[in-house]
Design an enzyme around this catalytic site. Structure first.
Site, PDB file in Angstrom:
ATOM      1  N   LYS A  36       0.822  -1.215   0.000  1.00  0.00           N
ATOM      2  CA  LYS A  36       0.000   0.000   0.000  1.00  0.00           C
ATOM      3  C   LYS A  36       0.861   1.273   0.000  1.00  0.00           C
ATOM      4  O   LYS A  36       2.051   1.223   0.336  1.00  0.00           O
ATOM      5  CB  LYS A  36      -0.955  -0.046   1.199  1.00  0.00           C
ATOM      6  CG  LYS A  36      -1.961  -1.205   1.107  1.00  0.00           C
ATOM      7  CD  LYS A  36      -3.005  -1.144   2.219  1.00  0.00           C
ATOM      8  CE  LYS A  36      -4.020  -2.282   2.045  1.00  0.00           C
ATOM      9  NZ  LYS A  36      -5.130  -2.195   3.046  1.00  0.00           N
ATOM     10  N   TYR A  87     -12.186  -1.528  -4.684  1.00  0.00           N
ATOM     11  CA  TYR A  87     -12.779  -1.729  -3.361  1.00  0.00           C
ATOM     12  C   TYR A  87     -14.302  -1.628  -3.370  1.00  0.00           C
ATOM     13  O   TYR A  87     -14.915  -1.396  -2.320  1.00  0.00           O
ATOM     14  CB  TYR A  87     -12.181  -0.734  -2.362  1.00  0.00           C
ATOM     15  CG  TYR A  87     -10.817  -1.142  -1.834  1.00  0.00           C
ATOM     16  CD1 TYR A  87     -10.666  -2.272  -1.032  1.00  0.00           C
ATOM     17  CD2 TYR A  87      -9.676  -0.409  -2.135  1.00  0.00           C
ATOM     18  CE1 TYR A  87      -9.424  -2.664  -0.543  1.00  0.00           C
ATOM     19  CE2 TYR A  87      -8.424  -0.788  -1.647  1.00  0.00           C
ATOM     20  CZ  TYR A  87      -8.308  -1.909  -0.855  1.00  0.00           C
ATOM     21  OH  TYR A  87      -7.079  -2.301  -0.360  1.00  0.00           O
ATOM     22  N   ASN A  96      -2.310  -0.440   6.762  1.00  0.00           N
ATOM     23  CA  ASN A  96      -1.834  -1.722   7.289  1.00  0.00           C
ATOM     24  C   ASN A  96      -0.872  -2.433   6.326  1.00  0.00           C
ATOM     25  O   ASN A  96      -0.743  -3.643   6.350  1.00  0.00           O
ATOM     26  CB  ASN A  96      -3.021  -2.614   7.664  1.00  0.00           C
ATOM     27  CG  ASN A  96      -3.989  -2.820   6.511  1.00  0.00           C
ATOM     28  OD1 ASN A  96      -3.718  -2.379   5.392  1.00  0.00           O
ATOM     29  ND2 ASN A  96      -5.087  -3.493   6.759  1.00  0.00           N
ATOM     30  N   HIS A 139      -2.239  -5.559   1.110  1.00  0.00           N
ATOM     31  CA  HIS A 139      -3.521  -6.187   0.783  1.00  0.00           C
ATOM     32  C   HIS A 139      -3.256  -7.610   0.323  1.00  0.00           C
ATOM     33  O   HIS A 139      -2.235  -7.886  -0.295  1.00  0.00           O
ATOM     34  CB  HIS A 139      -4.195  -5.415  -0.367  1.00  0.00           C
ATOM     35  CG  HIS A 139      -5.363  -6.151  -0.969  1.00  0.00           C
ATOM     36  ND1 HIS A 139      -6.644  -6.024  -0.479  1.00  0.00           N
ATOM     37  CD2 HIS A 139      -5.440  -7.043  -1.995  1.00  0.00           C
ATOM     38  CE1 HIS A 139      -7.456  -6.810  -1.193  1.00  0.00           C
ATOM     39  NE2 HIS A 139      -6.746  -7.433  -2.114  1.00  0.00           N
ATOM     40  N   GLU A 150      -9.178 -10.062  -8.731  1.00  0.00           N
ATOM     41  CA  GLU A 150      -8.181  -9.034  -8.454  1.00  0.00           C
ATOM     42  C   GLU A 150      -6.949  -9.164  -9.343  1.00  0.00           C
ATOM     43  O   GLU A 150      -6.389  -8.158  -9.774  1.00  0.00           O
ATOM     44  CB  GLU A 150      -7.788  -9.086  -6.968  1.00  0.00           C
ATOM     45  CG  GLU A 150      -8.956  -8.687  -6.064  1.00  0.00           C
ATOM     46  CD  GLU A 150      -8.647  -8.825  -4.581  1.00  0.00           C
ATOM     47  OE1 GLU A 150      -7.541  -9.299  -4.222  1.00  0.00           O
ATOM     48  OE2 GLU A 150      -9.523  -8.448  -3.777  1.00  0.00           O
TER      49      GLU A 150
HETATM   50  P1  IDP Z   1      -8.483  -6.996   4.805  1.00  0.00           P
HETATM   51  O1  IDP Z   1      -7.582  -6.058   4.048  1.00  0.00           O
HETATM   52  O2  IDP Z   1      -7.792  -7.576   6.004  1.00  0.00           O
HETATM   53  O3  IDP Z   1      -9.126  -8.044   3.922  1.00  0.00           O
HETATM   54  P2  IDP Z   1     -11.059  -5.634   4.795  1.00  0.00           P
HETATM   55  O4  IDP Z   1     -12.096  -5.749   5.862  1.00  0.00           O
HETATM   56  O5  IDP Z   1     -11.308  -6.292   3.492  1.00  0.00           O
HETATM   57  O6  IDP Z   1      -9.665  -6.099   5.427  1.00  0.00           O
HETATM   58  O7  IDP Z   1     -10.844  -4.071   4.558  1.00  0.00           O
HETATM   59  C1  IDP Z   1     -10.116  -3.615   3.440  1.00  0.00           C
HETATM   60  C2  IDP Z   1      -9.186  -2.515   3.884  1.00  0.00           C
HETATM   61  O8  IDP Z   1      -9.950  -1.405   4.352  1.00  0.00           O
HETATM   62  C3  IDP Z   1      -8.280  -2.875   5.078  1.00  0.00           C
HETATM   63  O9  IDP Z   1      -7.109  -3.555   4.689  1.00  0.00           O
HETATM   64  C4  IDP Z   1      -7.971  -1.512   5.652  1.00  0.00           C
HETATM   65  O10 IDP Z   1      -6.963  -0.845   4.898  1.00  0.00           O
HETATM   66  C5  IDP Z   1      -9.280  -0.781   5.444  1.00  0.00           C
HETATM   67  N1  IDP Z   1     -10.170  -0.881   6.616  1.00  0.00           N
HETATM   68  C6  IDP Z   1     -10.932  -1.937   7.001  1.00  0.00           C
HETATM   69  N2  IDP Z   1     -11.618  -1.683   8.130  1.00  0.00           N
HETATM   70  C7  IDP Z   1     -11.292  -0.410   8.459  1.00  0.00           C
HETATM   71  C8  IDP Z   1     -11.684   0.461   9.556  1.00  0.00           C
HETATM   72  O11 IDP Z   1     -12.470   0.097  10.422  1.00  0.00           O
HETATM   73  N3  IDP Z   1     -11.121   1.707   9.557  1.00  0.00           N
HETATM   74  C9  IDP Z   1     -10.248   2.131   8.597  1.00  0.00           C
HETATM   75  N4  IDP Z   1      -9.868   1.361   7.558  1.00  0.00           N
HETATM   76  C10 IDP Z   1     -10.368   0.107   7.501  1.00  0.00           C
HETATM   77 MG    MG Z   2     -10.452  -7.816   2.316  1.00  0.00          MG
END
Ligand code: IDP
Ligand code: MG
Length: 140
Positions: free
Chosen positions: A11, A51, A114, A117, A128
């Site tokens: 990211k 997304y 984080n 992805h 994807e």
């Molecule tokens: P993942 O990446 O672990 O699959 P997802 O729930 O698919 O998690 O969410 C996609 C991305 O959206 C996450 O990697 C993160 O960057 C962001 N995200 C998810 N939940 C939150 C939140 O509660 N606050 C801010 N960003 C979030």
């Molecule tokens: Mg996800």
């Protein structure tokens, strides 16, 4: 169902702060083959489409802004049972909950930023990888 490939993204925040090399090392050391890779910058509309499954969630607009804020590194990773294996290497979505030794524990700075992805299902691994790579790029 399982498959031997998954999509990974480094990211924008991790690319910007010089974590590309260290993350690639962790991926290699965990036994994944990088079978396609490029650095690109998503437009806002491309990030919205990538997304789309999260459209309407409270974090969606901010996530789209973040993911289009700078260059990213996208990869097709190969390993047996790649989707599940790469989810394990990434760790939980919230870096504070991710286990030591995972990429998100090492390089994530917030739930949004984080570091990486990874596809969450075989179906999404197909969707994807096709979003980012043409057929000839995906099968070098
Ligand atoms: P993942 O990446 O672990 O699959 P997802 O729930 O698919 O998690 O969410 C996609 C991305 O959206 C996450 O990697 C993160 O960057 C962001 N995200 C998810 N939940 C939150 C939140 O509660 N606050 C801010 N960003 C979030
Ligand atoms: Mg996800």
């Amino acid at each position: 169902m399982e498959t031997n490939f998954t999509l990974s993204i480094i990211k924008p925040n991790a690319v910007r702060t010089g974590k590309t090399g260290p993350i690639l090392s962790m991926i290699n050391e965990a036994g994944f083959e990088i079978s396609a890779m490029k650095m690109i910058r998503l437009t806002r509309s491309q990030a919205e489409r990538f997304y789309a499954v999260h459209a309407g969630k409270p974090f969606y607009e901010s996530l789209v802004d973040f993911m289009s804020s700078g260059p990213i590194v996208v990869m097709v990773l190969r390993k047996e049972n790649a989707v599940e294996q790469y989810r394990l290497l990434m760790g939980q979505t919230d870096p504070q909950k991710a286990a030591p030794g995972t990429i998100r524990h090492s390089f994530g700075v917030s739930v949004q930023m984080n570091a990486v992805h990874g596809s969450d299902s075989v179906e999404n691994a197909y969707r994807e990888t096709s979003f980012f790579f043409s057929e000839t790029e995906r099968y070098p």
